[in-house]
Design a protein around this motif. Structure first.
Motif, PDB file in Angstrom:
ATOM      1  N   PHE A  28      45.713  28.619  58.362  1.00 33.72           N
ATOM      2  CA  PHE A  28      45.557  30.043  58.061  1.00 33.72           C
ATOM      3  C   PHE A  28      46.823  30.757  58.513  1.00 33.72           C
ATOM      4  N   ALA A  29      47.549  31.360  57.585  1.00 33.99           N
ATOM      5  CA  ALA A  29      48.864  31.942  57.895  1.00 33.99           C
ATOM      6  C   ALA A  29      48.759  33.257  58.652  1.00 33.99           C
ATOM      7  N   ASN A  30      47.763  34.073  58.332  1.00 34.65           N
ATOM      8  CA  ASN A  30      47.681  35.408  58.913  1.00 34.65           C
ATOM      9  C   ASN A  30      47.152  35.344  60.345  1.00 34.65           C
ATOM     10  N   ALA A  31      47.798  36.087  61.244  1.00 36.41           N
ATOM     11  CA  ALA A  31      47.410  36.073  62.654  1.00 36.41           C
ATOM     12  C   ALA A  31      46.137  36.897  62.872  1.00 36.41           C
ATOM     13  N   SER A  51      32.358  40.428  49.663  1.00 37.95           N
ATOM     14  CA  SER A  51      32.442  41.449  48.608  1.00 37.95           C
ATOM     15  C   SER A  51      33.679  41.307  47.732  1.00 37.95           C
ATOM     16  N   TYR A  52      34.614  40.415  48.115  1.00 36.31           N
ATOM     17  CA  TYR A  52      35.852  40.308  47.348  1.00 36.31           C
ATOM     18  C   TYR A  52      35.728  39.232  46.274  1.00 36.31           C
ATOM     19  N   HIS A  53      35.899  39.627  45.000  1.00 36.11           N
ATOM     20  CA  HIS A  53      35.756  38.743  43.834  1.00 36.11           C
ATOM     21  C   HIS A  53      36.508  37.419  44.044  1.00 36.11           C
ATOM     22  N   SER A  54      35.825  36.315  43.938  1.00 41.37           N
ATOM     23  CA  SER A  54      36.380  34.966  44.168  1.00 41.37           C
ATOM     24  C   SER A  54      37.135  34.863  45.485  1.00 41.37           C
ATOM     25  N   ASN A  55      36.647  35.594  46.505  1.00 44.72           N
ATOM     26  CA  ASN A  55      37.204  35.447  47.856  1.00 44.72           C
ATOM     27  C   ASN A  55      38.704  35.775  47.927  1.00 44.72           C
ATOM     28  N   TRP A  56      39.171  36.688  47.031  1.00 41.23           N
ATOM     29  CA  TRP A  56      40.622  36.871  46.904  1.00 41.23           C
ATOM     30  C   TRP A  56      41.289  37.354  48.191  1.00 41.23           C
ATOM     31  N   ARG A  57      40.609  38.209  48.958  1.00 41.66           N
ATOM     32  CA  ARG A  57      41.297  38.776  50.135  1.00 41.66           C
ATOM     33  C   ARG A  57      41.523  37.729  51.222  1.00 41.66           C
ATOM     34  N   LEU A  58      40.486  36.943  51.510  1.00 45.32           N
ATOM     35  CA  LEU A  58      40.655  35.896  52.521  1.00 45.32           C
ATOM     36  C   LEU A  58      41.680  34.872  52.029  1.00 45.32           C
ATOM     37  N   ASP A  59      41.637  34.601  50.708  1.00 51.84           N
ATOM     38  CA  ASP A  59      42.594  33.659  50.119  1.00 51.84           C
ATOM     39  C   ASP A  59      44.034  34.179  50.301  1.00 51.84           C
ATOM     40  N   PHE A  60      44.223  35.499  50.086  1.00 47.54           N
ATOM     41  CA  PHE A  60      45.553  36.080  50.274  1.00 47.54           C
ATOM     42  C   PHE A  60      45.990  35.967  51.729  1.00 47.54           C
TER      43      PHE A  60
END
Lengths: 469, 469
Positions: free
Chosen positions: B294-297, B230-239
């Motif tokens: 992937f940086a986020n734990a 649901s996140y435009h251009s996958n922005w949340r996973l990218d963040f």
């Protein structure tokens, strides 16, 4: 510029820089600051000591036991032992004759032979010196655990010690070194690992139901308000008044360490601790001890990292009005288990064994499994030890049965010459949290390295095993 | 020895000592190691800036609003605003015409005047430059929050920003400094503080029901598996792929910070963060982004200390199968509140107002209050804001009504020229957790000082107040 001046300059400059550099670096009697972490001194293994990993003693068909400390946990243990076959209670020791007499009466009611009585501060030595005793069972106040255990092992006895086995890192090393030198078992009596939900979850974890466990939580949150009077000469409040940190971590920590195979292919690397000010604890100390200071925080939280990149959270709070809570939580890549305040699981597709999922039942990766699914899973993954002894354990009792399972397993392994479920390294790892967490809290939550009590052999055994013949 | 040699000696010795001393001391672009803690640089307040503590703008009877970001949270906000009196929706802005058109249709259905449409990467500037707009409501992806908010404030607009308001400590200071210089409101849209249990507990806390609050917990534990598309251009996973630490702390952190009066007589002093390795997050990144890191734990835990000696725990986990959980827990010297996984209270004698306790009901300081007592307490301590607006909020909806309460309060305060419930310092304090926790985690959980965004004025206001005319 003359040489003398230059020399003075050198000294002066060095002093300034040293001072600049070390001003904010913590150091203490038995630890130093290395690679951004507080590191406790680790004594080398001396000649004549040998690892106790996987140690098994000769089978002892008839286990002769001496009990030391009959005030609180002791009497229950004596009673439970009267229900175990192949056990002889040889001695009963306490500071008070009345406590000894109560336990003697228990033996009589159970039509067991009379035990020798030992009363007084030094009486435990006599009991430990007997040559017809195999196991010393220690349920005294915390500060006497190690001195008595050391004396017992030095006199050739296996020891079982109530929690926490030791009250400092130094004492943890004393248990490890003495056990390694004397080749005697040193088991901490951590009963919660035998509780029914915990042992079932351990079985699930070992069968991969949760995928890889990444985060685990445990706690001892128990409002002790009604119990402070039950501790002989106020010893527990007195201990807490003098000690900061998580002084009673093992009930919450032990079960999750087992699920994470600590020193069986994994190890604890470092921890940080953050605690609150003391308000209720200080109030108690003012009323009951007439003192104006209290070291232990009302609420203490400790985070521990493992070699495999997992995290463990442990909390301690015995002072504020809250429902009893040991947390016991496992967060895995494929599943989740939670005991307090409500028991529940999250299971995902393909992780439960064939045939466990009831006809037509649907799994929800975003919520708790239905009561129907939970019941089916609890039944399917009941631990072999519980299948064997649960019924009797619930009859005999002791925290709903887990205490009996613990004593039963201790005696079973001794009788059959098997390694114990909890070894001396577990006792040290689970007990050292007290001083390590206090040290972190005193230094604004600085990270503190957890000593490797196996001295480099944490990866030798692969996975926790409860041995059976 | 010649002078030159001696000079060389000085340099050499200094080099050695410096190196010895600094080897294990962390440092970074924008922080240094002081007094055993990582401390971020704190910019001084420049001339022409003034504190925004207690700031109130001139009353705006008719609030003219421009919405920027209509993909996820935006449309719901537009819909809610059509239910608020004295509001004019002037502009709708998004990257996609389709999103703008959907919201335009909403206005039509609600028989509201058509809004100007702004489409494209830079279109927000035009909207911010209008002289007939009072408030810019920002619901874009996280990395555009601050650039748009700064541009809007520079053009004289008040701003309301979805959570987290900022993604770095640097961005937090930008919000604070720009708000202080332009004298424009900068409110983060933290909706959870308006949830019904949270606001009732805040009311109880402010009336002393829990005694002194010593420990608080919050979390964002939400298995986002079904939502990544649901996140435009996958922005949340990218963040998340690029950022370690608790990147989404505010839902759990905001409500407990309000209960602890942060920067209203109390302040956050330092934090430590410990996180797990990434397994499920990394799997997602491989599948959806074709990257190997992937940086986020998968699970991140942060502990924060306050000036008054309290502790706050926050957790973040959007990757593993678990029931949704924001924790929301308050541990006080005299009482306890808990929202997840089950809602409940522990109350003690004399803490509840006269007449709240039902006839014959008994309090238990060791367990959860009965449903009867809980219901009576929830009714007796319902927050005035909920008394006023709960019914309408539940009709309009938005996370069960709390979103409408939030928008309603924002507009109410603007219309009446009152200080907002959440100020720019809340936005900064709750948002900075992201980079601070990441920095601690990168340095083996070293303590990191929390910047004082009020620049020493955290003790000026006493207690959180929701203003009414």
């Amino acid at each position: 510029m003359r040489r003398t001046n230059l020399s003075k300059l050198i000294v002066a400059l060095l002093a300034v820089v040293m001072c600049m550099a070390c001003a904010d670096v913590p150091s203490g009697e038995n630890y130093s600051f290395k690679d951004g972490m507080i590191v406790f001194d680790e004594p080398a293994r001396v000649a004549g000591q040998e690892s106790m990993l996987g140690f098994a003693a000769e089978p002892i068909p008839n286990v002769r036991v001496g009990f030391i400390g009959l005030g609180m946990r002791g009497p229950g243990a004596v009673n439970r032992f009267t229900h175990i076959e192949g056990v002889e209670i040889k001695g009963l020791c306490d500071l008070e004759q009345s406590n000894v007499s109560k336990c003697q009466a228990m033996l009589e009611r159970a039509s067991k032979p009379k035990a020798e009585e030992y009363v007084g501060e030094e009486a435990y030595k006599e009991l430990c010196e007997r040559d017809d005793v195999d196991l010393i069972y220690i349920a005294t106040d915390w500060i006497h655990h190690v001195p008595i255990a050391l004396y017992a092992m030095e006199h050739g006895k296996h020891v079982a010690i109530e929690v926490p086995a030791a009250t400092s890192v130094e004492e943890c090393w004393q248990l490890v070194d003495t056990s390694e030198r004397t080749r005697r078992h040193c088991m901490m009596l951590e009963n919660c690992v035998y509780d029914f939900f915990e042992l079932t979850c351990l079985n699930m974890a070992q069968q991969g139901v949760f995928g890889e466990i990444l985060h685990a939580e445990g706690a001892y949150i128990h409002n002790l308000e009604p119990y402070w009077d039950s501790y002989h000469s106020n010893w527990r409040l007195d201990f807490n008044q003098k000690h900061r940190g998580d002084v009673y971590a093992t009930h919450g920590f032990g079960p999750v360490c087992q699920a994470l195979n600590i020193h069986r292919g994994n190890r604890l690397t470092y921890l940080v601790c953050m605690d609150t000010k003391s308000v209720n604890g200080l109030e108690l100390a003012k009323e009951r001890m007439g003192v104006q200071e209290f070291a232990n925080a009302d609420h203490t939280t400790t985070l521990v990292k493992t070699e495999l990149g997992q995290t463990i959270e442990i909390q301690h709070n015995v002072y504020t009005p809250r429902p009893y809570n040991r947390l016991y939580q496992l967060t895995g890549t494929k599943g989740f288990a939670n005991k307090y305040p409500i028991q529940g699981f999250t299971f995902t597709e393909g992780m439960l064994k064939e045939g466990v999922l009831p006809e037509g039942a649907r799994l929800n990766p975003h919520g708790f499994a239905s009561d129907e699914i939970e019941a089916a899973a609890l039944a399917a993954y009941k631990h072999p030890i519980h299948q064997e002894i649960e019924e009797k354990a619930k009859q005999v009792g002791g925290h709903g049965g887990m205490d009996f399972v613990m004593d039963y397993r201790l005696i079973y392994c001794l009788q059959n010459g098997l390694p114990l479920d909890q070894d001396v390294y577990d006792a040290a790892e689970w007990s050292c949290i007290g001083e390590l967490s206090a040290t972190s809290a005193k230094h604004n939550s600085m990270p503190v390295a957890v000593p490797d009590f196996t001295r480099g052999e944490w990866n030798k055994l692969q996975g926790l095993k409860f041995h059976t013949k």
